[in-house]
Design an enzyme around this catalytic site. Structure first.
Site, PDB file in Angstrom:
ATOM      1  N   TYR A 294      36.482  19.565  17.724  1.00 48.36           N
ATOM      2  CA  TYR A 294      36.350  19.544  16.262  1.00 48.36           C
ATOM      3  C   TYR A 294      36.427  20.963  15.724  1.00 48.36           C
ATOM      4  CZ  TYR A 294      35.487  14.886  14.463  1.00 48.36           C
ATOM      5  OH  TYR A 294      35.646  13.610  14.024  1.00 48.36           O
TER       6      TYR A 294
ATOM      7  N   ASP B  45      58.287  19.435  -2.541  1.00 51.26           N
ATOM      8  CA  ASP B  45      58.035  18.703  -1.305  1.00 51.26           C
ATOM      9  C   ASP B  45      59.340  18.749  -0.506  1.00 51.26           C
ATOM     10  OD1 ASP B  45      57.803  16.815   0.682  1.00 51.26           O
ATOM     11  OD2 ASP B  45      56.851  15.297  -0.591  1.00 51.26           O
TER      12      ASP B  45
ATOM     13  N   GLU C 134      36.473  21.668  11.852  1.00 49.46           N
ATOM     14  CA  GLU C 134      36.542  21.678  10.388  1.00 49.46           C
ATOM     15  C   GLU C 134      36.307  23.087   9.863  1.00 49.46           C
ATOM     16  OE1 GLU C 134      35.107  18.907  11.803  1.00 49.46           O
ATOM     17  OE2 GLU C 134      35.064  17.260  10.335  1.00 49.46           O
TER      18      GLU C 134
ATOM     19  N   THR D 173      56.616  17.958   5.885  1.00 49.48           N
ATOM     20  CA  THR D 173      56.208  17.406   7.168  1.00 49.48           C
ATOM     21  C   THR D 173      56.820  18.319   8.229  1.00 49.48           C
ATOM     22  OG1 THR D 173      58.121  15.955   7.096  1.00 49.48           O
ATOM     23  CG2 THR D 173      56.017  14.985   6.480  1.00 49.48           C
TER      24      THR D 173
ATOM     25  N   ARG E 234      54.627  15.036  14.703  1.00 51.02           N
ATOM     26  CA  ARG E 234      54.288  14.374  13.444  1.00 51.02           C
ATOM     27  C   ARG E 234      53.159  15.152  12.798  1.00 51.02           C
ATOM     28  NH1 ARG E 234      56.022   8.966  13.137  1.00 51.02           N
ATOM     29  NH2 ARG E 234      55.133   9.044  11.054  1.00 51.02           N
TER      30      ARG E 234
ATOM     31  N   LYS F 260      60.508  15.965  10.699  1.00 50.33           N
ATOM     32  CA  LYS F 260      61.808  15.407  10.285  1.00 50.33           C
ATOM     33  C   LYS F 260      62.899  16.383  10.716  1.00 50.33           C
ATOM     34  CE  LYS F 260      59.922  12.543   6.608  1.00 50.33           C
ATOM     35  NZ  LYS F 260      58.665  12.963   5.979  1.00 50.33           N
TER      36      LYS F 260
HETATM   37  N1  DSN Z   1      58.525   7.926   5.746  1.00 52.27           N
HETATM   38  C1  DSN Z   1      59.208   9.040   5.187  1.00 52.27           C
HETATM   39  C2  DSN Z   1      60.668   8.758   5.025  1.00 52.27           C
HETATM   40  O1  DSN Z   1      61.166   7.897   5.711  1.00 52.27           O
HETATM   41  O2  DSN Z   1      61.331   9.401   4.226  1.00 52.27           O
HETATM   42  C3  DSN Z   1      58.633   9.479   3.919  1.00 52.27           C
HETATM   43  O3  DSN Z   1      57.264   9.305   3.903  1.00 52.27           O
END
Ligand code: DSN
Length: 478
Positions: free
Chosen positions: A65, A242, A67, A271, A280, A274
């Site tokens: 942990y 974003d 925090e 994120t 993730r 991607k």
């Molecule tokens: N799940 C993501 C996407 O497929 O674009 C966005 O949250």
């Protein structure tokens, strides 16, 4: 590249240990690799993390942990997680040229919530705050919170609408972002389906948002963030970008100048899994002005950071700082363009008439199909996509009229532009051979479809031969 054979041995041993405890999980893990290897992954938001990134997630860093922030934790013994978090943040700052990086968010949604709260805390003054000259959310009394809640209720957010390609956290009503704020959406031009900056500016002038959100998850074009910042400045809004979908293209220097959000936005979220090809997770980048407020993401919005995932973020960000990543990012965009051209040559309709990023949004109405039917038929043929609404979609968000395709994953396997033309031919063949099955009452069906076994078999054979020339994790066996 690490020695794939040695890593295979390590993973075999690990899976045997898992097998002894719960064989079904060991089996599902093996099956998932086999499935990923044997399908054409075109989901625009997915990728294949490297074996070192995957290995970094499976350690005891998960058990601690921590925090708080680096050097300022609510638990004892966090020295190693301090190192992990500092290294990940350092790589993120260096890679993106950001003043400040916060690597704790567990997902993109968490990152956006951290950013929203940081912007609110930074801008919404309460009398008690002014009186006591305290700035941090941790210093707020109950009276401050009460005032803050009232003020929060009056704040406004302007973001891209879901059916134009925005994300549900950009003010979509059923999401908390559409409840925390008075929200309004901007769409795209009805004719060109492109972002209309004049329309965004008009809407911003009328609505006067605290936050203007730019970024998308299904818009196949680049955004001029310098223009978005001009709009934000004119109306006194904070520009939040974003970049979850395209952070790999920013990291890989494909999006530069006006297309790079970092120099233009006050706060940027992403994120890490991607196009950036990490584990993730999520991340917030900010100018110095917002750093202290973003730093309060935990405990404001988040619980304990995941040490193993922050470590994997550090490894992925280190990979993204290598020159090869720039080659990868350019190839992602070239491949998307080749896929788009290959589809259009074969008669497909694409939203905006093409792409200049990593994704393509097909409108499948001309095949007489819904997005749901097209997605299912493609899956049968070994092509993994996801259905997606097109602007003003007549079939709504469940059945949809679109299919979203992205090239980050196949590019990680080494697919070239000529391979993408083969993929386009395959998609076109499968969709042309699929027909919507009417309902029992004879109405046009939205879910079921007919596709002959021969077409499926031929498509699978072609897909297998393409996949076999571009193996996932070459040399790695289980
Ligand atoms: N799940 C993501 C996407 O497929 O674009 C966005 O949250």
């Amino acid at each position: 590249m690490p020695d794939a054979e040695a890593l295979s041995g390590a993973y075999k041993t690990l899976l045997s240990a898992i097998e002894e405890v719960e064989p079904r999980i060991a089996q599902a893990t093996r099956s998932e690799l086999a499935d990923q290897r044997s399908s054409l992954k075109l989901i625009a938001s997915e990728n294949y993390a490297s074996l070192p990134v995957l290995a970094t997630m499976g350690t005891w860093l998960s058990d601690k942990y921590a925090e708080g922030t680096v050097g300022h934790r609510f638990y004892a013994g966090c020295q190693n997680l301090d190192t992990v978090e500092s290294v990940a943040a350092e790589h993120a700052r260096e890679l993106f040229g950001a003043d400040y990086a916060y690597v704790q968010p567990h997902s993109g949604i968490d990152a956006n919530l951290v950013a929203f709260w940081a912007i609110l805390a930074h801008h919404v003054e309460t009398p008690a705050l002014a009186e006591h000259d305290v700035r941090g959310v941790n210093d707020l009394s109950e009276a401050d919170w009460e005032a803050l809640r009232r003020k929060f209720g009056d704040q406004r957010l302007l973001g891209m609408s879901l059916d134009a390609g925005g994300h549900l956290t950009h003010g979509f009503r059923p999401n908390v972002s559409g409840k925390m704020f008075h929200q309004r959406s901007y769409g795209t031009d009805p004719q060109t389906q492109l972002l209309d900056y004049d329309a965004v500016a008009d809407s911003a002038r009328e609505f006067k948002p605290l936050i203007l959100v730019a970024g998308y998850s299904a818009y196949p074009r680049r955004v001029n963030f310098a223009k978005m910042r001009e709009i934000a400045d004119e109306v006194g809004a904070v520009l939040m970008v974003d970049m979850a979908h395209f952070s790999g293209l920013v990291a890989g220097k494909v999006f530069t100048g006006d297309e790079d959000p970092i120099p233009h936005a006050h706060v940027v979220t992403t994120t890490t899994h991607k196009s950036l090809r990490g584990p993730r997770g999520g991340m917030v980048l900010a100018t110095q002005e917002y750093a202290a407020d973003v730093d309060r993401g935990c405990p404001m919005v988040l619980g304990g950071p995941l040490g193993n995932v922050m470590a994997a973020k550090a490894v992925a960000l280190a990979e993204a700082r290598k020159p090869e990543f720039q080659t990868y990012a350019s190839a992602v965009v070239d491949n998307a363009r080749a896929l788009a051209e290959g589809l259009m040559t074969r008669g497909a309709t694409l939203v905006t008439g093409g792409t200049d990023n990593h994704l393509v949004l097909m409108d499948v109405a001309n095949y007489g199909l819904t997005g749901r039917q097209a997605e299912a038929a493609l899956l049968e043929a070994g092509i993994v996509t996801n259905r997606n609404a097109v602007p003003n979609d007549p079939n709504g968000a469940w059945y949809t009229t679109g299919v979203r395709l992205g090239t980050p994953a196949l590019t990680s396997r080494g697919f070239t532009t000529s391979d993408m033309d083969d993929v386009a031919a395959l998609i076109s063949d499968v969709l042309s051979a699929t027909s919507a099955r009417p309902t029992k009452e004879g109405k046009p069906g939205k879910a079921r479809y007919d596709l002959s076994d021969d077409v499926v078999q031929n498509a699978r054979t072609t897909a297998d031969s393409l996949l076999s020339t571009r193996p996932l994790y070459p040399g790695f066996t289980l």
